[in-house]
Design a protein around this motif. Structure first.
Motif, PDB file in Angstrom:
ATOM      1  N   ILE A 209       0.853  -1.193   0.000  1.00 51.07           N
ATOM      2  CA  ILE A 209       0.000   0.000   0.000  1.00 51.07           C
ATOM      3  C   ILE A 209       0.884   1.236   0.000  1.00 51.07           C
ATOM      4  O   ILE A 209       1.865   1.314   0.751  1.00 51.07           O
ATOM      5  CB  ILE A 209      -0.924   0.032   1.242  1.00 51.07           C
ATOM      6  CG1 ILE A 209      -1.857  -1.180   1.251  1.00 51.07           C
ATOM      7  CG2 ILE A 209      -1.738   1.323   1.277  1.00 51.07           C
ATOM      8  CD1 ILE A 209      -2.714  -1.273   2.502  1.00 51.07           C
ATOM      9  N   ILE A 210       0.525   2.207  -0.844  1.00 49.04           N
ATOM     10  CA  ILE A 210       1.183   3.516  -0.836  1.00 49.04           C
ATOM     11  C   ILE A 210       0.212   4.524  -0.232  1.00 49.04           C
ATOM     12  O   ILE A 210      -0.884   4.718  -0.761  1.00 49.04           O
ATOM     13  CB  ILE A 210       1.579   3.967  -2.249  1.00 49.04           C
ATOM     14  CG1 ILE A 210       2.574   2.998  -2.871  1.00 49.04           C
ATOM     15  CG2 ILE A 210       2.176   5.373  -2.209  1.00 49.04           C
ATOM     16  CD1 ILE A 210       2.959   3.362  -4.299  1.00 49.04           C
ATOM     17  N   LEU A 211       0.590   5.140   0.893  1.00 52.26           N
ATOM     18  CA  LEU A 211      -0.189   6.218   1.494  1.00 52.26           C
ATOM     19  C   LEU A 211       0.511   7.519   1.129  1.00 52.26           C
ATOM     20  O   LEU A 211       1.652   7.740   1.531  1.00 52.26           O
ATOM     21  CB  LEU A 211      -0.272   6.055   3.014  1.00 52.26           C
ATOM     22  CG  LEU A 211      -0.934   7.208   3.779  1.00 52.26           C
ATOM     23  CD1 LEU A 211      -2.377   7.411   3.329  1.00 52.26           C
ATOM     24  CD2 LEU A 211      -0.868   6.963   5.282  1.00 52.26           C
ATOM     25  N   ALA A 212      -0.171   8.382   0.364  1.00 59.55           N
ATOM     26  CA  ALA A 212       0.531   9.536  -0.196  1.00 59.55           C
ATOM     27  C   ALA A 212      -0.292  10.811  -0.087  1.00 59.55           C
ATOM     28  O   ALA A 212      -1.518  10.794   0.003  1.00 59.55           O
ATOM     29  CB  ALA A 212       0.881   9.272  -1.669  1.00 59.55           C
ATOM     30  N   ARG A 213       0.462  11.908  -0.114  1.00 57.13           N
ATOM     31  CA  ARG A 213      -0.107  13.253  -0.205  1.00 57.13           C
ATOM     32  C   ARG A 213       0.999  14.182  -0.668  1.00 57.13           C
ATOM     33  O   ARG A 213       2.162  14.001  -0.314  1.00 57.13           O
ATOM     34  CB  ARG A 213      -0.642  13.726   1.150  1.00 57.13           C
ATOM     35  CG  ARG A 213      -1.190  15.160   1.057  1.00 57.13           C
ATOM     36  CD  ARG A 213      -1.199  15.869   2.404  1.00 57.13           C
ATOM     37  NE  ARG A 213      -1.142  17.308   2.220  1.00 57.13           N
ATOM     38  CZ  ARG A 213      -2.213  18.099   2.065  1.00 57.13           C
ATOM     39  NH1 ARG A 213      -3.405  17.574   2.055  1.00 57.13           N
ATOM     40  NH2 ARG A 213      -2.069  19.391   1.894  1.00 57.13           N
ATOM     41  N   CYS A 236      -1.662  -2.830  10.109  1.00 54.51           N
ATOM     42  CA  CYS A 236      -2.069  -3.244   8.762  1.00 54.51           C
ATOM     43  C   CYS A 236      -1.384  -4.565   8.394  1.00 54.51           C
ATOM     44  O   CYS A 236      -0.189  -4.752   8.634  1.00 54.51           O
ATOM     45  CB  CYS A 236      -1.724  -2.162   7.742  1.00 54.51           C
ATOM     46  SG  CYS A 236      -2.289  -2.551   6.065  1.00 54.51           S
ATOM     47  N   SER A 237      -2.134  -5.483   7.807  1.00 56.72           N
ATOM     48  CA  SER A 237      -1.589  -6.787   7.428  1.00 56.72           C
ATOM     49  C   SER A 237      -0.794  -6.731   6.137  1.00 56.72           C
ATOM     50  O   SER A 237      -0.146  -7.712   5.764  1.00 56.72           O
ATOM     51  CB  SER A 237      -2.734  -7.800   7.273  1.00 56.72           C
ATOM     52  OG  SER A 237      -3.644  -7.373   6.268  1.00 56.72           O
ATOM     53  N   ILE A 238      -0.833  -5.596   5.444  1.00 57.41           N
ATOM     54  CA  ILE A 238      -0.133  -5.433   4.169  1.00 57.41           C
ATOM     55  C   ILE A 238       0.988  -4.414   4.371  1.00 57.41           C
ATOM     56  O   ILE A 238       0.783  -3.395   5.022  1.00 57.41           O
ATOM     57  CB  ILE A 238      -1.105  -4.944   3.081  1.00 57.41           C
ATOM     58  CG1 ILE A 238      -2.287  -5.906   2.954  1.00 57.41           C
ATOM     59  CG2 ILE A 238      -0.404  -4.806   1.734  1.00 57.41           C
ATOM     60  CD1 ILE A 238      -3.393  -5.400   2.053  1.00 57.41           C
ATOM     61  N   PRO A 239       2.184  -4.652   3.831  1.00 59.62           N
ATOM     62  CA  PRO A 239       3.265  -3.660   3.957  1.00 59.62           C
ATOM     63  C   PRO A 239       2.839  -2.299   3.409  1.00 59.62           C
ATOM     64  O   PRO A 239       2.173  -2.213   2.383  1.00 59.62           O
ATOM     65  CB  PRO A 239       4.395  -4.266   3.124  1.00 59.62           C
ATOM     66  CG  PRO A 239       4.130  -5.732   3.120  1.00 59.62           C
ATOM     67  CD  PRO A 239       2.632  -5.866   3.137  1.00 59.62           C
ATOM     68  N   VAL A 240       3.231  -1.223   4.132  1.00 58.22           N
ATOM     69  CA  VAL A 240       2.821   0.135   3.776  1.00 58.22           C
ATOM     70  C   VAL A 240       4.060   0.995   3.581  1.00 58.22           C
ATOM     71  O   VAL A 240       4.999   0.947   4.374  1.00 58.22           O
ATOM     72  CB  VAL A 240       1.928   0.754   4.868  1.00 58.22           C
ATOM     73  CG1 VAL A 240       1.510   2.174   4.460  1.00 58.22           C
ATOM     74  CG2 VAL A 240       0.691  -0.103   5.105  1.00 58.22           C
ATOM     75  N   ILE A 241       4.029   1.813   2.520  1.00 60.34           N
ATOM     76  CA  ILE A 241       5.074   2.815   2.295  1.00 60.34           C
ATOM     77  C   ILE A 241       4.394   4.170   2.205  1.00 60.34           C
ATOM     78  O   ILE A 241       3.380   4.317   1.526  1.00 60.34           O
ATOM     79  CB  ILE A 241       5.887   2.520   1.017  1.00 60.34           C
ATOM     80  CG1 ILE A 241       6.905   3.645   0.783  1.00 60.34           C
ATOM     81  CG2 ILE A 241       4.984   2.325  -0.188  1.00 60.34           C
ATOM     82  CD1 ILE A 241       7.870   3.353  -0.350  1.00 60.34           C
ATOM     83  N   THR A 242       4.904   5.147   2.934  1.00 56.79           N
ATOM     84  CA  THR A 242       4.333   6.486   2.927  1.00 56.79           C
ATOM     85  C   THR A 242       5.115   7.380   1.976  1.00 56.79           C
ATOM     86  O   THR A 242       6.340   7.293   1.894  1.00 56.79           O
ATOM     87  CB  THR A 242       4.346   7.105   4.331  1.00 56.79           C
ATOM     88  OG1 THR A 242       5.675   7.050   4.861  1.00 56.79           O
ATOM     89  CG2 THR A 242       3.399   6.363   5.259  1.00 56.79           C
ATOM     90  N   ALA A 256       5.551   4.833  11.645  1.00 54.07           N
ATOM     91  CA  ALA A 256       4.821   3.571  11.795  1.00 54.07           C
ATOM     92  C   ALA A 256       4.840   2.737  10.529  1.00 54.07           C
ATOM     93  O   ALA A 256       4.670   1.516  10.584  1.00 54.07           O
ATOM     94  CB  ALA A 256       3.372   3.849  12.214  1.00 54.07           C
ATOM     95  N   ALA A 257       5.033   3.382   9.382  1.00 52.93           N
ATOM     96  CA  ALA A 257       5.020   2.661   8.109  1.00 52.93           C
ATOM     97  C   ALA A 257       6.249   1.758   7.994  1.00 52.93           C
ATOM     98  O   ALA A 257       7.253   1.941   8.676  1.00 52.93           O
ATOM     99  CB  ALA A 257       4.972   3.644   6.951  1.00 52.93           C
ATOM    100  N   ASP A 258       6.157   0.766   7.109  1.00 57.36           N
ATOM    101  CA  ASP A 258       7.277  -0.149   6.894  1.00 57.36           C
ATOM    102  C   ASP A 258       8.417   0.551   6.165  1.00 57.36           C
ATOM    103  O   ASP A 258       9.589   0.272   6.432  1.00 57.36           O
ATOM    104  CB  ASP A 258       6.812  -1.367   6.095  1.00 57.36           C
ATOM    105  CG  ASP A 258       5.763  -2.174   6.854  1.00 57.36           C
ATOM    106  OD1 ASP A 258       6.139  -2.828   7.834  1.00 57.36           O
ATOM    107  OD2 ASP A 258       4.587  -2.127   6.481  1.00 57.36           O
ATOM    108  N   VAL A 259       8.074   1.445   5.233  1.00 56.70           N
ATOM    109  CA  VAL A 259       9.083   2.218   4.493  1.00 56.70           C
ATOM    110  C   VAL A 259       8.564   3.638   4.358  1.00 56.70           C
ATOM    111  O   VAL A 259       7.358   3.860   4.228  1.00 56.70           O
ATOM    112  CB  VAL A 259       9.348   1.619   3.095  1.00 56.70           C
ATOM    113  CG1 VAL A 259      10.373   2.447   2.331  1.00 56.70           C
ATOM    114  CG2 VAL A 259       9.832   0.170   3.213  1.00 56.70           C
ATOM    115  N   CYS A 260       9.473   4.618   4.386  1.00 55.25           N
ATOM    116  CA  CYS A 260       9.090   6.029   4.302  1.00 55.25           C
ATOM    117  C   CYS A 260       9.825   6.690   3.145  1.00 55.25           C
ATOM    118  O   CYS A 260      11.029   6.514   2.984  1.00 55.25           O
ATOM    119  CB  CYS A 260       9.413   6.729   5.626  1.00 55.25           C
ATOM    120  SG  CYS A 260       9.364   8.540   5.532  1.00 55.25           S
TER     121      CYS A 260
END
Length: 410
Positions: A209-213, A236-242, A256-260
């Protein structure tokens, strides 16, 4: 007729935009309370320009904010330089800018008022979540090397969504992109982001997942420091990158994200490899393998040549020939011995067959003899065993006959 109607509806006292703005300016700038006003608040953003320092002062709860400027001529006289996250008290006067229809405080003096409430809340929440282990590096998962499906959580109207799509399609054509829209600014943003992530988890197809702004003022990024968002990312059960565009310290969501990554585009570049780079790496590996194989072949050929030279010196070929000849001679001997044994066995078998034929009762019967059997099947060997009226079975060389005793002679 239309002109008369307009003249009748619009009074002659209607003001122009400039006239209305000038009227508002006179009201504000000539107000005694606004010509010299003290204001306390928290600095949420600050930008240095050639003409001075522009910043935003807002209430700790974020319900209201006002733009301020400290011109270069006054900046050096300030007791406290405005810094984002700090709470200050400023003395200034209200000024209106007709070209933009905006007002701002022209700062004369600024004094420290302790740490900003928002900065304090940020630090307190960060410490609490840190103690819970939500930012522990051991919790962070590595991103899949070649994901086939990627989910993007951002605003559908944000430039970040377009930048991510463009980058992903350019670097990794054929990738499946899932879009989970969310509000990424304002009071509704935290709940919206959490629900968007939950939708992706429930769907179950995305591998990352990509969380972006895109970029924005500090106060516009407050949703990424919300505890609900942070916990949603951590659980979250899925790896997240912000990919949140900002130049300040990392947000709690980043921690908190897996990768930033610092921008949406950078996040898209991290999450998938570029096919061009993969192709180059593949060609490099092929070249290395070819070199290794060539070296291995040459090494094997050299070893083979050495062994051939050693064989020639040892004249093993003559020894092998001698051994082959010995084996051929022994094979011939074995065949002859086997034939002799077979002939001897055949002769012995024929002798036994003849002897068996001599002892065969049927052979005796063929010469004219017969076998007399009583009714119970026993062979009659003496007339003493017979009586008149007994039925006997006479076995001949060819067939059998039943007879009845009419007379017995001893």
């Amino acid at each position: 007729m239309t002109s008369d109607f307009v003249n009748s509806v619009i009074p002659q006292t209607a003001l122009s935009v400039a006239g209305l703005t000038d009227y508002i300016r006179l009201l504000l700038e000539q107000d005694e309370h606004l010509r010299q006003v003290w204001v306390v608040g928290e600095v949420s953003s600050a930008n240095h320009h050639r003409s001075g320092l522009f910043f935003t002062l807002q209430d700790p709860d974020g319900t209201a904010g006002i733009k301020c400027v400290a011109w270069n001529g006054q900046l050096a006289k300030l007791a406290q330089i405005p810094v984002p996250g700090e709470q200050i008290i400023i003395l200034g006067s209200l000024r209106v800018y007709p070209q933009r229809g905006e007002y701002q405080l022209s700062v004369w003096q600024a004094f420290p008022a302790g740490a900003g409430l928002q900065a304090l809340r940020y630090q307190q929440l960060k410490n609490r979540l840190l103690a819970e282990g939500l930012f522990d590096p051991a919790r962070k998962r590595s991103l899949p090397l070649h994901p086939q499906t990627i989910a993007v959580v951002t605003s559908p109207t944000a430039a970040a969504w377009g930048d991510i799509q463009k980058t992903l399609k350019h670097r990794y054509p054929g990738l499946h992109i899932l879009f989970s829209p969310a509000t990424v600014q304002g009071e509704q943003a935290p709940e919206s982001i959490v629900k968007a992530i939950e939708r992706v988890e429930k769907d179950g197809r995305a591998q990352v997942i990509i969380l972006a702004r895109g970029g924005g003022a500090v106060e516009e990024l407050a949703c990424f420091n919300d505890e609900r968002v942070v916990r949603s990312l951590a659980n979250c059960s899925i790896p997240v990158i912000t990919g949140i565009g900002h130049q300040r310290d990392e947000s709690l969501a980043d921690l908190a994200a897996d990768v930033c990554a610092h921008t949406p585009t950078a996040a898209a570049e991290i999450v998938v490899p570029a096919l061009a780079e993969l192709y180059t790496q593949h060609r490099q590996r092929v070249a290395v393998l070819q070199e290794v194989m060539q070296y291995s072949v040459e090494t094997a050929q050299n070893k083979l040549q050495v062994l051939q030279n050693r064989l020639r010196h040892l004249r093993l070929d003559r020894q092998v020939k001698q051994e082959v000849e010995k084996l051929a001679w022994k094979r011939q001997q074995l065949i002859q011995a086997t034939k002799r044994r077979s002939q001897q066995s055949s002769q012995h078998l024929e002798l036994l067959r003849q002897k068996l034929a001599t002892l065969d009762p049927k052979a005796v019967l063929q010469r004219g003899y017969a076998v007399v059997r009583q009714e119970n099947g026993a062979i009659a060997r003496s007339v003493a065993e017979l009586a008149v009226g007994d039925e006997l079975l006479i076995q001949l060389g060819q067939g059998e006959a039943k007879v009845k005793v009419t007379e017995v002679q001893e």
